[in-house]
Design a protein around this motif. Sequence first.
Motif, PDB file in Angstrom:
ATOM      1  N   ALA A  37     -24.430  -9.440 -24.490  1.00  0.00           N
ATOM      2  CA  ALA A  37     -24.607 -10.881 -24.273  1.00  0.00           C
ATOM      3  C   ALA A  37     -25.775 -11.334 -25.147  1.00  0.00           C
ATOM      4  O   ALA A  37     -26.925 -11.355 -24.704  1.00  0.00           O
ATOM      5  N   VAL A  76     -34.815 -12.133 -29.494  1.00  0.00           N
ATOM      6  CA  VAL A  76     -33.697 -12.990 -29.870  1.00  0.00           C
ATOM      7  C   VAL A  76     -33.331 -12.642 -31.306  1.00  0.00           C
ATOM      8  O   VAL A  76     -34.208 -12.424 -32.145  1.00  0.00           O
ATOM      9  N   THR A 117     -26.811  -4.213 -24.930  1.00  0.00           N
ATOM     10  CA  THR A 117     -26.607  -5.528 -24.344  1.00  0.00           C
ATOM     11  C   THR A 117     -25.723  -6.299 -25.307  1.00  0.00           C
ATOM     12  O   THR A 117     -26.058  -6.440 -26.484  1.00  0.00           O
ATOM     13  N   MET A 142     -36.359 -20.137 -24.556  1.00  0.00           N
ATOM     14  CA  MET A 142     -35.103 -19.374 -24.401  1.00  0.00           C
ATOM     15  C   MET A 142     -35.391 -18.003 -23.803  1.00  0.00           C
ATOM     16  O   MET A 142     -34.685 -17.554 -22.901  1.00  0.00           O
ATOM     17  N   MET A 143     -36.421 -17.344 -24.312  1.00  0.00           N
ATOM     18  CA  MET A 143     -36.786 -16.019 -23.802  1.00  0.00           C
ATOM     19  C   MET A 143     -37.139 -16.092 -22.324  1.00  0.00           C
ATOM     20  O   MET A 143     -36.709 -15.256 -21.533  1.00  0.00           O
ATOM     21  N   ARG A 144     -37.899 -17.106 -21.965  1.00  0.00           N
ATOM     22  CA  ARG A 144     -38.260 -17.287 -20.562  1.00  0.00           C
ATOM     23  C   ARG A 144     -37.020 -17.533 -19.704  1.00  0.00           C
ATOM     24  O   ARG A 144     -36.823 -16.874 -18.685  1.00  0.00           O
ATOM     25  N   ASP A 145     -36.190 -18.462 -20.136  1.00  0.00           N
ATOM     26  CA  ASP A 145     -35.026 -18.847 -19.341  1.00  0.00           C
ATOM     27  C   ASP A 145     -33.989 -17.735 -19.231  1.00  0.00           C
ATOM     28  O   ASP A 145     -33.317 -17.611 -18.203  1.00  0.00           O
ATOM     29  N   GLU A 146     -33.842 -16.938 -20.277  1.00  0.00           N
ATOM     30  CA  GLU A 146     -32.859 -15.852 -20.291  1.00  0.00           C
ATOM     31  C   GLU A 146     -33.449 -14.526 -19.813  1.00  0.00           C
ATOM     32  O   GLU A 146     -32.735 -13.533 -19.714  1.00  0.00           O
ATOM     33  N   ASN A 147     -34.776 -14.520 -19.565  1.00  0.00           N
ATOM     34  CA  ASN A 147     -35.479 -13.313 -19.126  1.00  0.00           C
ATOM     35  C   ASN A 147     -35.281 -12.172 -20.123  1.00  0.00           C
ATOM     36  O   ASN A 147     -34.886 -11.061 -19.760  1.00  0.00           O
ATOM     37  N   ILE A 148     -35.534 -12.470 -21.389  1.00  0.00           N
ATOM     38  CA  ILE A 148     -35.390 -11.480 -22.453  1.00  0.00           C
ATOM     39  C   ILE A 148     -36.648 -11.451 -23.310  1.00  0.00           C
ATOM     40  O   ILE A 148     -37.442 -12.386 -23.284  1.00  0.00           O
ATOM     41  N   VAL A 203     -28.321 -13.510 -27.462  1.00  0.00           N
ATOM     42  CA  VAL A 203     -28.950 -14.813 -27.590  1.00  0.00           C
ATOM     43  C   VAL A 203     -29.400 -14.883 -29.037  1.00  0.00           C
ATOM     44  O   VAL A 203     -30.149 -14.026 -29.513  1.00  0.00           O
TER      45      VAL A 203
END
Length: 140
Positions: A12, A37, A10, A28-34, A14
């Motif tokens: 992209a 980081v 990956t 951030m993890m929730r919003d980016e679905n990851i 974060v």
Amino acid sequence: MTQHVSDVMTSALVTVEPQASVTAVARMMRDENIGAVLVTDGEHLRGLVSDRDLVVRALAEGGDPNDMTVAGACSEDLVTVGPDDDLTLAVEVMREHSVRRVPVVDEEQHPVGIVSLGDLAIERDSESALGDISAARSNQ
């Protein structure tokens, strides 16, 4: 045919600075679905923080997650691979160090990607349970 890490990683990324709050990183993890980081200090890779790290190293310790920084929760003893490394090396590194994610760095040790166990499962055996789960859409 030899596959390289760059074929499945990956790119992209974060990233966060070490002073970021645990709460901000979780969002951030929730919003980016990851699930991970990279922690950077300028262009220097300092660590990696996973969703599990946030729970085990931060939340389980108590205190206010808004006041806790990611510096205390991240894994700093990192192993890395390069984008031109053979994919087999990434598998060996994960096995040897019992990790699920490996940062990918360029010649100057700047982060350029991340390769996960899920990425490898999708590439190597997409019909496996892990490959199937990793390729599935998020349930958010």
